[in-house]
Design an enzyme around this catalytic site. Structure first.
Site, mmCIF file in Angstrom:
data_model
loop_
_atom_site.group_PDB
_atom_site.id
_atom_site.type_symbol
_atom_site.label_atom_id
_atom_site.label_comp_id
_atom_site.label_asym_id
_atom_site.label_seq_id
_atom_site.Cartn_x
_atom_site.Cartn_y
_atom_site.Cartn_z
ATOM 1 N N CYS A 186 -4.214 15.077 1.015
ATOM 2 C CA CYS A 186 -4.886 16.883 0.806
ATOM 3 C C CYS A 186 -5.867 15.892 0.364
ATOM 4 O O CYS A 186 -6.335 15.759 -0.826
ATOM 5 C CB CYS A 186 -3.228 17.572 -0.372
ATOM 6 S SG CYS A 186 -1.797 16.858 0.360
ATOM 7 N N TRP B 218 -1.112 17.231 3.774
ATOM 8 C CA TRP B 218 -0.459 15.929 4.065
ATOM 9 C C TRP B 218 0.608 16.447 4.150
ATOM 10 O O TRP B 218 0.485 16.206 2.739
ATOM 11 C CB TRP B 218 -1.009 14.589 3.430
ATOM 12 C CG TRP B 218 -0.276 13.641 4.545
ATOM 13 C CD1 TRP B 218 -1.247 12.980 5.988
ATOM 14 C CD2 TRP B 218 0.826 12.488 4.017
ATOM 15 N NE1 TRP B 218 0.539 11.753 5.461
ATOM 16 C CE2 TRP B 218 1.216 11.955 4.810
ATOM 17 C CE3 TRP B 218 1.394 12.732 2.736
ATOM 18 C CZ2 TRP B 218 1.788 11.154 4.633
ATOM 19 C CZ3 TRP B 218 2.426 11.522 2.642
ATOM 20 C CH2 TRP B 218 3.029 10.869 3.474
ATOM 21 N N GLY C 35 -0.123 16.843 -4.629
ATOM 22 C CA GLY C 35 0.879 16.126 -5.604
ATOM 23 C C GLY C 35 2.031 16.468 -5.140
ATOM 24 O O GLY C 35 1.717 16.690 -4.152
ATOM 25 N N GLU D 291 -4.033 -8.765 9.219
ATOM 26 C CA GLU D 291 -4.737 -7.630 9.600
ATOM 27 C C GLU D 291 -5.500 -6.831 10.608
ATOM 28 O O GLU D 291 -5.694 -5.694 10.994
ATOM 29 C CB GLU D 291 -6.265 -8.047 8.855
ATOM 30 C CG GLU D 291 -6.845 -7.039 8.312
ATOM 31 C CD GLU D 291 -7.014 -5.943 8.094
ATOM 32 O OE1 GLU D 291 -5.916 -5.440 7.099
ATOM 33 O OE2 GLU D 291 -7.710 -4.672 8.246
ATOM 34 N N GLU E 285 -2.791 0.807 13.537
ATOM 35 C CA GLU E 285 -2.751 1.959 12.936
ATOM 36 C C GLU E 285 -4.311 2.806 13.884
ATOM 37 O O GLU E 285 -3.698 4.071 13.936
ATOM 38 C CB GLU E 285 -3.423 2.017 11.904
ATOM 39 C CG GLU E 285 -4.939 1.163 10.962
ATOM 40 C CD GLU E 285 -5.025 0.784 9.670
ATOM 41 O OE1 GLU E 285 -4.757 2.464 9.440
ATOM 42 O OE2 GLU E 285 -5.764 0.377 9.310
ATOM 43 N N HIS F 194 9.359 -19.156 17.058
ATOM 44 C CA HIS F 194 10.751 -19.214 16.198
ATOM 45 C C HIS F 194 11.448 -17.706 17.110
ATOM 46 O O HIS F 194 11.541 -17.139 16.135
ATOM 47 C CB HIS F 194 10.488 -19.735 14.635
ATOM 48 C CG HIS F 194 10.382 -20.890 14.866
ATOM 49 N ND1 HIS F 194 11.393 -21.859 14.917
ATOM 50 C CD2 HIS F 194 8.984 -21.621 14.375
ATOM 51 C CE1 HIS F 194 10.609 -22.566 14.759
ATOM 52 N NE2 HIS F 194 9.176 -23.017 14.317
ATOM 53 N N LYS G 149 -5.274 8.135 4.234
ATOM 54 C CA LYS G 149 -6.781 7.040 3.729
ATOM 55 C C LYS G 149 -5.786 6.661 2.147
ATOM 56 O O LYS G 149 -6.374 5.082 2.522
ATOM 57 C CB LYS G 149 -7.994 8.032 3.132
ATOM 58 C CG LYS G 149 -9.137 6.702 2.668
ATOM 59 C CD LYS G 149 -9.294 5.909 3.582
ATOM 60 C CE LYS G 149 -10.273 4.955 3.694
ATOM 61 N NZ LYS G 149 -10.513 3.858 4.100
HETATM 62 O O1 M6R Z 1 -6.448 2.178 -1.145
HETATM 63 P P1 M6R Z 1 -5.511 0.905 -1.217
HETATM 64 O O2 M6R Z 1 -6.986 -0.098 -0.517
HETATM 65 O O3 M6R Z 1 -4.753 0.724 -2.002
HETATM 66 O O4 M6R Z 1 -5.172 0.806 0.353
HETATM 67 C C1 M6R Z 1 -3.752 -0.001 0.676
HETATM 68 C C2 M6R Z 1 -3.375 0.841 1.820
HETATM 69 O O5 M6R Z 1 -2.943 2.226 2.079
HETATM 70 C C3 M6R Z 1 -4.392 0.569 3.071
HETATM 71 O O6 M6R Z 1 -5.419 -0.832 2.910
HETATM 72 C C4 M6R Z 1 -4.366 0.239 4.546
HETATM 73 O O7 M6R Z 1 -3.436 -0.299 4.428
HETATM 74 C C5 M6R Z 1 -5.398 0.860 5.104
HETATM 75 N N1 M6R Z 1 -4.720 2.533 6.140
HETATM 76 C C6 M6R Z 1 -5.172 -0.150 5.851
HETATM 77 O O8 M6R Z 1 -6.689 0.157 6.898
#
Ligand code: M6R
Length: 634
Positions: free
Chosen positions: A20, A92, A119, A507, A514, A530, A629
């Site tokens: 948010c 959000w 929050g 990754e 995503e 497997h 994010k």
């Molecule tokens: O801000 P952070 O590094 O703690 O975030 C962790 C994950 O939420 C973040 O890496 C998420 O997986 C990303 N969208 C990946 O691209």
């Protein structure tokens, strides 16, 4: 006491993320266009709905709309919204579905108080019950509307108090009764031209401009108007008027504010010639890696130096185990770090999802050093894992990009990534910077143990060369784009690698999922037979990491197994690497490099592949569906 401006200005850059986004404005300009501009910069934090409230002619004019800020912007001409004090929100959803009614700002039943909130108010249900007994009515399903009404309730009860004190006191009393997290901006119909803002958990920053003040969830929303900002701390309430501001605690103690100077300009948070922030951030990686390394090697060039760890070399050499916790992409960086530390420094390392660690009551050896990694420094599970480790008496260090984040503040020490704002939801430059810091940490620990001076020097030279190697891979973007176009409409995709590149395979799969909503899985190349091999078909290509090295032939055998089942192959090979003719459908070449640099260099092709596939599929790359994010709710 009210503080007049200016106050000592401290120089630093800070950037904060959360779910948010909130923007508030008081000044001489029309508030609505400035708030909308700020909300657009905060959209990466949530984009289910947006809303704006402006004070004018003795009441609030409120516009709210499901969807992006652009949808709200189209709605705005239907309202007058000409006032010079207002606030906005991009949501959000947590409590309540995605509807216009649930969008913020919320208005109290008596029309006295307007509120935006970021929050979760955990005890909202009991407060709501209480307020209903007092005759309050509700229009939405949100916890925010409950808090808004609670403020109105306390405001009505403070009728004896004068002007500004009355509203701030009502906010303070209400927050005393709330459990959960909040970043709020509140307005009161009896005090036009004033904003009250407070935080616990959710970040808030306010900026002091020329004849105007702004408040936002992060500085990107206000830096175009002012670079002088105050970061509100947990449990603080700020009262902003056109001419001055004051900060108090929840217990009404005065706080001396520190004004920070934001040292990056709005340009770093803008797209420039790029189409998306993800693209921009992928191409920024050579510079980002340089910034991460800057000033962090010893004079003799044989080891790494970290200023802020707050752990002496002596203490470090006594460490017997390391534990890393993180979420998502940051966890993948931890896994690569585990591989490098174990292989170079020979110290056992464990990694865990922060969300699992916080509940599983893991036994930790006494002399374990605990690390968390987080780009934003606000991820709730990572923060909770860190608190759990601290509760158990461990020293916790953080690898974190956002200066001044919650994780940075609560850690016993840490390493900042220094890659500047990362705005695309899909993490790219922050990831490779975390890989680099993991490699530097492995070097630092190895040089305290068995790594020779000569090997240390070679390792440092290799790390210093990483930005140029990444640049070389970036030059292949047009080739990778063509591969992406060829495979963009596959049904599934496998990412297969071994050793440290297994984690880059994880990754790669996460990045693709995503950004493009294409089903993908990362697997150890040899493990694929497997189970996941059952997925193989002509529409399920496999991306193989096949760098030069002792297991190259083993990886080629895994490729043969896929090919025998008609699975297309995209092979990522080191320069000079050769495959049997016809085995790979597409080849991407990466430069041959040191083991510590390989994960960084190998990440770039899969970032580009994901980006171009998502573009080809017409996805909303910087704001993928259902994501934000930084994940700050459980
Ligand atoms: O801000 P952070 O590094 O703690 O975030 C962790 C994950 O939420 C973040 O890496 C998420 O997986 C990303 N969208 C990946 O691209």
């Amino acid at each position: 006491m009210v503080r007049k401006l200016p106050i000592a200005i401290k120089s630093s850059w800070k950037f904060t993320y959360f779910m948010c986004g909130i923007v508030g404005y008081i000044g001489k300009q029309k508030a609505a266009p400035l708030i909308l501009e700020g909300l657009k910069r905060l959209e990466y934090r949530g984009y289910d709905s947006a809303g704006i409230a402006v004070f004018q002619d003795g009441s609030f004019d409120i516009a709210k709309k499901v969807g992006r800020v652009s949808a709200l912007e189209k709605e705005v001409p239907r309202y007058r919204l000409v006032g010079t004090c207002g606030m906005g929100h991009t949501r959000w959803a947590t409590h309540g579905s995605i509807t216009d009614a649930n969008a913020h700002p919320h208005l109290s039943y008596d029309g006295k108080v307007a509120l935006t909130h970021n929050g979760v108010i955990e005890n909202y249900a009991s407060i709501k019950k209480f307020l209903i007994t007092k005759g309050h009515t509700f229009r939405s399903e949100t916890d925010t509307e409950v808090l808004c009404n609670l403020i109105a309730y306390h405001y009505a009860k403070q009728a004896g108090l004068a002007g500004e004190n009355r509203f701030v006191t009502a906010v303070r009393k209400s927050l005393h009764h709330t459990q959960g997290t909040y970043g709020i901006v509140a307005m009161n119909v009896d005090a036009p031209g004033e904003l009250v803002t407070a935080r616990k958990g959710s970040p808030l920053v306010f900026g002091i401009g020329e004849g105007e003040s702004l408040v936002a969830s992060d500085v990107s929303a206000i830096v175009s108007r002012t670079q002088n900002v105050v970061y509100l701390k947990n449990g603080e309430i700020a009262h902003l008027t056109l001419k001055n501001f004051s900060i108090t605690t929840l217990d009404a103690d005065e706080v001396s504010p520190v004004i920070d100077r934001v040292c990056w300009s709005i340009v770093s948070a803008e797209l420039g010639a790029y189409h998306h922030f993800m693209e921009k951030e992928i191409f920024e990686q050579p510079a980002a890696l340089k910034n991460t390394m800057r000033g962090r090697f010893s004079e003799d060039g044989s080891t790494a130096l970290f200023g802020g760890l707050n752990v002496t070399a002596n203490e470090f050499s006594g460490i017997e185990r390391l534990m890393f916790c993180a979420c998502g992409t940051a966890l993948h960086a931890c896994l690569v770090t585990e591989h490098l530390i174990e292989s170079f420094a020979r110290i056992p390392v464990e990694c865990d999802y922060a969300s699992e660690f916080r509940y599983r009551n893991a036994p930790l050896a006494r002399n374990t050093l605990f690390f968390v990694m987080s780009q934003s420094g606000e991820t709730i599970d990572t923060l909770a894992a860190m608190r759990e480790a601290k509760r158990k008496g461990y020293r916790v260090l953080a690898i974190n990009n956002v200066v001044g984040s919650s994780i940075a503040r609560e850690a016993d020490g840490g390493i900042y990534q220094h890659v500047g704002p990362e705005i695309g939801v899909a993490s790219t430059k922050a990831f490779t910077s975390q890989l680099l810091l993991g490699a530097m940490l492995a070097l630092y620990l190895a040089r305290m143990r068995d790594m020779s001076f000569g090997s240390g020097v070679r390792y440092v030279e290799a790390l210093k060369g990483a930005p140029d190697l990444v640049r070389k891979v970036l030059e292949q973007a047009p080739h990778i784009k063509k591969i992406a176009q060829r495979f963009a409409h596959s049904t599934d995709m496998l990412f297969l690698g071994r050793m440290s590149l297994f984690h880059i395979a994880l990754e790669g799969a996460l990045k693709l999922k995503e950004t493009s909503y294409l089903h993908a899985e990362g697997y150890p190349a040899a493990e694929m037979k497997h189970g996941p091999i059952a997925l193989i078909s002509e529409t399920c290509p496999s991306v193989f990491f096949a760098p030069a090295g002792e297991i190259f032939n083993k990886i080629v055998s895994s490729m043969q197994e896929i090919k025998a089942r008609r699975g297309p192959i995209i092979a990522i090979l080191s320069e000079g690497g050769e495959l049997p003719p016809g085995l790979a459908d597409e080849v991407i070449i990466i430069p041959e490099c040191h083991e510590a640099v390989l994960p960084i260099v190998a990440s770039v092709p899969v970032q580009l592949l994901s980006y171009y596939i998502a573009a080809e599929r017409g996805c909303d790359i910087d704001k993928p569906r259902n994501l934000a994010k930084s994940v700050t709710v459980e």
